[in-house]
Design a protein around this motif. Structure first.
Motif, PDB file in Angstrom:
ATOM      1  N   ASP A 299       0.613  -1.136   0.020  1.00  0.00           N
ATOM      2  CA  ASP A 299      -0.022   0.065  -0.040  1.00  0.00           C
ATOM      3  C   ASP A 299       1.016   1.336   0.078  1.00  0.00           C
ATOM      4  OD1 ASP A 299       1.055  -0.734   2.502  1.00  0.00           O
ATOM      5  OD2 ASP A 299      -0.813  -0.112   3.642  1.00  0.00           O
ATOM      6  N   GLU A 300       2.212   1.136  -0.040  1.00  0.00           N
ATOM      7  CA  GLU A 300       3.008   2.299  -0.144  1.00  0.00           C
ATOM      8  C   GLU A 300       3.320   2.775  -1.439  1.00  0.00           C
ATOM      9  OE1 GLU A 300       5.787   2.459   3.519  1.00  0.00           O
ATOM     10  OE2 GLU A 300       5.958   0.559   3.048  1.00  0.00           O
ATOM     11  N   GLN A 301       3.822   3.996  -1.739  1.00  0.00           N
ATOM     12  CA  GLN A 301       4.166   4.624  -3.212  1.00  0.00           C
ATOM     13  C   GLN A 301       5.470   4.063  -3.372  1.00  0.00           C
ATOM     14  OE1 GLN A 301       1.947   6.182  -5.213  1.00  0.00           O
ATOM     15  NE2 GLN A 301       0.346   5.621  -3.550  1.00  0.00           N
ATOM     16  N   GLY A 302       5.720   3.865  -4.482  1.00  0.00           N
ATOM     17  CA  GLY A 302       7.228   3.564  -5.089  1.00  0.00           C
ATOM     18  C   GLY A 302       7.112   2.446  -5.506  1.00  0.00           C
ATOM     19  N   GLY A 303       8.375   2.104  -6.180  1.00  0.00           N
ATOM     20  CA  GLY A 303       8.640   0.637  -7.051  1.00  0.00           C
ATOM     21  C   GLY A 303       8.966  -0.201  -5.570  1.00  0.00           C
ATOM     22  N   LYS A 304       8.448  -1.407  -5.952  1.00  0.00           N
ATOM     23  CA  LYS A 304       8.600  -2.348  -4.773  1.00  0.00           C
ATOM     24  C   LYS A 304      10.088  -3.344  -5.187  1.00  0.00           C
ATOM     25  CE  LYS A 304       4.646  -1.386  -3.203  1.00  0.00           C
ATOM     26  NZ  LYS A 304       4.166  -0.329  -3.966  1.00  0.00           N
ATOM     27  N   ASN A 305      10.481  -3.307  -6.291  1.00  0.00           N
ATOM     28  CA  ASN A 305      11.809  -4.241  -6.728  1.00  0.00           C
ATOM     29  C   ASN A 305      12.952  -3.334  -7.224  1.00  0.00           C
ATOM     30  OD1 ASN A 305       9.042  -6.342  -6.910  1.00  0.00           O
ATOM     31  ND2 ASN A 305      11.248  -7.309  -6.431  1.00  0.00           N
ATOM     32  N   LEU A 306      13.090  -2.240  -6.669  1.00  0.00           N
ATOM     33  CA  LEU A 306      14.217  -1.378  -6.896  1.00  0.00           C
ATOM     34  C   LEU A 306      15.714  -1.621  -6.477  1.00  0.00           C
ATOM     35  CD1 LEU A 306      11.845   2.092  -7.094  1.00  0.00           C
ATOM     36  CD2 LEU A 306      12.646   0.405  -9.169  1.00  0.00           C
ATOM     37  N   TYR A 307      15.675  -2.411  -5.268  1.00  0.00           N
ATOM     38  CA  TYR A 307      16.900  -2.305  -4.547  1.00  0.00           C
ATOM     39  C   TYR A 307      17.400  -3.640  -4.309  1.00  0.00           C
ATOM     40  CZ  TYR A 307      15.310   2.370  -3.253  1.00  0.00           C
ATOM     41  OH  TYR A 307      14.956   3.663  -3.208  1.00  0.00           O
ATOM     42  N   GLU A 308      16.992  -4.504  -5.445  1.00  0.00           N
ATOM     43  CA  GLU A 308      17.435  -5.950  -5.455  1.00  0.00           C
ATOM     44  C   GLU A 308      19.063  -6.154  -5.276  1.00  0.00           C
ATOM     45  OE1 GLU A 308      15.654  -7.333  -8.884  1.00  0.00           O
ATOM     46  OE2 GLU A 308      13.572  -7.051  -7.980  1.00  0.00           O
ATOM     47  N   GLU A 309      19.913  -5.288  -6.105  1.00  0.00           N
ATOM     48  CA  GLU A 309      21.227  -5.184  -6.124  1.00  0.00           C
ATOM     49  C   GLU A 309      21.792  -4.892  -4.898  1.00  0.00           C
ATOM     50  OE1 GLU A 309      24.726  -3.725  -9.085  1.00  0.00           O
ATOM     51  OE2 GLU A 309      22.824  -3.096  -9.340  1.00  0.00           O
ATOM     52  N   VAL A 310      21.300  -3.670  -4.279  1.00  0.00           N
ATOM     53  CA  VAL A 310      21.460  -3.438  -2.852  1.00  0.00           C
ATOM     54  C   VAL A 310      21.595  -4.562  -1.994  1.00  0.00           C
ATOM     55  CG1 VAL A 310      21.036  -2.080  -0.819  1.00  0.00           C
ATOM     56  CG2 VAL A 310      20.968  -1.052  -3.194  1.00  0.00           C
ATOM     57  N   PHE A 311      20.333  -5.330  -1.879  1.00  0.00           N
ATOM     58  CA  PHE A 311      20.173  -6.420  -1.150  1.00  0.00           C
ATOM     59  C   PHE A 311      21.139  -7.705  -1.258  1.00  0.00           C
ATOM     60  CE2 PHE A 311      15.360  -5.381  -1.209  1.00  0.00           C
ATOM     61  CZ  PHE A 311      15.453  -4.247  -0.214  1.00  0.00           C
ATOM     62  N   LEU A 312      21.516  -8.066  -2.666  1.00  0.00           N
ATOM     63  CA  LEU A 312      22.442  -8.780  -3.190  1.00  0.00           C
ATOM     64  C   LEU A 312      23.657  -8.629  -2.497  1.00  0.00           C
ATOM     65  CD1 LEU A 312      23.359 -11.483  -4.708  1.00  0.00           C
ATOM     66  CD2 LEU A 312      23.661  -9.630  -6.543  1.00  0.00           C
ATOM     67  N   ASN A 313      24.265  -7.330  -2.691  1.00  0.00           N
ATOM     68  CA  ASN A 313      25.456  -6.952  -2.230  1.00  0.00           C
ATOM     69  C   ASN A 313      25.608  -7.125  -0.605  1.00  0.00           C
ATOM     70  OD1 ASN A 313      26.610  -6.229  -4.591  1.00  0.00           O
ATOM     71  ND2 ASN A 313      25.909  -4.213  -4.694  1.00  0.00           N
ATOM     72  N   ALA A 314      24.609  -6.492   0.208  1.00  0.00           N
ATOM     73  CA  ALA A 314      24.525  -6.950   1.750  1.00  0.00           C
ATOM     74  C   ALA A 314      24.589  -8.620   1.942  1.00  0.00           C
ATOM     75  CB  ALA A 314      23.323  -6.294   2.070  1.00  0.00           C
ATOM     76  N   LEU A 315      23.914  -9.371   0.987  1.00  0.00           N
ATOM     77  CA  LEU A 315      23.898 -10.770   1.320  1.00  0.00           C
ATOM     78  C   LEU A 315      25.424 -11.295   1.272  1.00  0.00           C
ATOM     79  CD1 LEU A 315      22.492 -13.571   1.699  1.00  0.00           C
ATOM     80  CD2 LEU A 315      21.983 -13.747  -0.621  1.00  0.00           C
ATOM     81  N   LEU A 316      25.959 -10.804  -0.074  1.00  0.00           N
ATOM     82  CA  LEU A 316      27.396 -11.260  -0.250  1.00  0.00           C
ATOM     83  C   LEU A 316      28.459 -10.849   0.758  1.00  0.00           C
ATOM     84  CD1 LEU A 316      27.498 -10.647  -4.079  1.00  0.00           C
ATOM     85  CD2 LEU A 316      27.157 -12.856  -3.061  1.00  0.00           C
TER      86      LEU A 316
END
Length: 518
Positions: A299-316
């Protein structure tokens, strides 16, 4: 029923009278000619079911006759008959689209077997498929009523997909209907199983759980990364296991398939939840905690899949693999696809290349909105067919072909599948209730508890709490969730569309395929 007409062209046709008489005794009608010219003239003026061609006729050879015949009548099956066993001749004949070939001297039973393969092939396969499924029907029924665990359910679903694809070879509408009913019963039992087990699976440090979205990178992708051998992890959004099976032969042309497996998508089986979980290695409740700025609820404004690369780098970084050379490529448009084709060789310098390809998801959404796609993807078989046609001509296939001969590893997967919905269910909610058809969250939701899996505390499902007192509900089997206002309009509009977000075999048990270059 008209007899099958065979045209037989051979310059020594007199010596074949015994074979011709034998075929006629079996009910075939044989028209014989001593030259390719006569054969071509006859085919132009008469209906013919099969052509037998001698390879070495004077005047115009069998291969020359074949070329002319295929130009004007491409669908007539042609059997080449030859004394010549050279490989180059066979290659040329097969390249010219012969259906079969026989070596001289031919005997009547050889000819009869060849005809049965061509004329009766579909009927024989259909009969065999029907008989084989009838034998497996009881075994499958017992399997999903015998308290299966998550591994058993993955195998049951694979078998159902296998039979669904096999049934495309049969004309028996009755057997296809029986299989569809059995699959529906399997989904009913699977939904009960997930309802019972899901909260346990997503508990911290839970034991004996399936590999799920948030486990995928750590346990199914990163262990295969090896310095000096680039790994391409291709995620095609919304690719079901049966759709993978439809495109598998195209991959098999260039890649050797080492593992043909499945994993479980988290709930909701929707992109902003499952794909973010894949690349972060976290459940959505934990993504929100660690990345409060980046996480967006429905229900929030904005793209829901814009930060996958950020999440991936944090996982690595968390897994101490941040020394890897990684690229992240998201293909959303035709231009993105062309750029991937042009840039694919540069990616060979990296240890890990992520390619997220967003076509099948767009296809499923477009099919809901566009009448022409409803017609083209009217059922499961045509949905698979469109997926295959897309992949065959896609930029993704072009790009992968360019690196197919290289020393690479390839892992193909998806974030979730989709299910064809048929049963509307009423849900009442306030203005903040989300609009998704297979799951909803909001306050003051009113629903039939037998029809959905509900989490009054979303954290029990590993999900954030969007607002105070906000609950999540998930549709099961082939249900879709509609509001009472304009209920009949929306119930009819969305019926038989492909949706995702809820609980079904098709949405939750999805492919993870490991390949290497041939």
């Amino acid at each position: 029923m008209e007899p099958i007409t065979i045209l037989w062209a051979d310059d020594e046709i007199e010596s074949l009278q015994s074979q011709i008489l034998f075929l006629e005794s079996k009910g075939y009608q044989v028209k014989s000619f001593a030259s390719g010219f006569e054969a071509l003239q006859f085919v132009d003026d008469n209906a013919v079911d099969v052509v037998f061609l001698d390879e070495s006729m004077p005047g115009i050879t069998g291969l020359e006759t074949l070329t002319k015949l295929k130009t004007s009548h491409p669908n007539i099956p042609v059997v080449l008959i030859t004394k010549n066993e050279t490989e180059s001749l066979m290659d040329e004949a097969i390249g010219s689209q012969i259906t079969d070939y026989l070596l001289k001297p031919v005997n009547p039973n050889q000819v009869l077997l060849c005809l049965k393969k061509i004329i009766d092939n579909k009927r024989l396969i259909s009969e065999k498929t029907t008989t084989a499924y009838q034998q497996q029907f009881r075994e499958l029924f017992m399997a999903f009523n015998n308290n299966p665990d998550y591994k058993d359910w993955a195998e049951i679903y694979k078998k159902l997909v296998y039979w669904e694809l096999e049934m495309e070879k049969t004309d028996s509408a009755e057997m296809r209907e029986i299989l569809a009913t059995q699959k529906q019963e399997a989904n009913t039992e699977f939904s009960k199983f997930v309802t019972k087990k899901y909260a346990e699976w997503v508990k911290p440090a839970a034991a004996d759980t399936p590999i799920m979205s948030h486990d995928l990178m750590q346990f199914k992708v990163l262990p295969h990364v090896e310095k000096g051998t680039p790994l391409f992890f291709v995620l095609v959004d919304n690719l079901r296991f049966d759709q993978w099976k439809a495109i598998q032969p195209l991959f098999a042309e260039n890649f050797r398939i080492l593992e043909d497996e499945t994993y479980y998508s988290i709930l909701p089986t929707a992109t902003q939840y499952s794909r973010n979980a894949i690349f972060s290695g976290l459940l959505p409740v934990d993504i929100e905690k660690k990345f409060p700025e980046q996480w967006k609820n429905d229900d929030e404004q904005g793209g829901k899949n814009l930060y996958e690369e950020v999440f991936l780098n944090a996982l690595l970084k968390r897994l101490k693999k941040d020394d890897l050379k990684v690229s992240y490529n998201k293909i959303l448009t035709y231009a993105d696809g062309l750029q991937l084709v042009n840039n694919i060789h540069n990616l060979l310098q990296n240890d890990l290349n992520i390619i997220v390809y967003n076509f099948v998801d767009m296809l499923s959404h477009a099919r809901t909105e566009m009448e022409v796609l409803k017609e083209l993807a009217a059922d499961e078989a045509s949905y698979r067919s469109i997926t295959r046609s897309w992949f065959e001509h896609s930029a993704l296939n072009q790009a992968l072909k360019k690196i197919a001969g290289k020393n690479i590893k390839l892992i193909l997967s998806t974030d979730h599948g989709s299910v064809r919905v048929k049963t509307p269910c009423k849900v009442i909610g306030d203005k903040q209730t989300t609009t998704n058809l297979r799951y909803k969250h909001g306050r003051n939701l009113d629903y039939n508890p037998k029809e959905v899996l509900a989490f009054k505390d979303p954290r029990q499902a590993g999900l954030p709490v969007p607002t105070v007192n906000s609950a999540f509900i998930f549709a099961k089997e082939d249900e879709y969730l509609c509001y009472p206002n304009n209920y009949n309009y929306y119930a009819n509009y969305y019926k038989n569309t492909f949706q995702h977000g809820g609980i079904s075999l098709e949405e939750m048990i999805v492919p993870i395929i490991k390949m290497v270059s041939k």
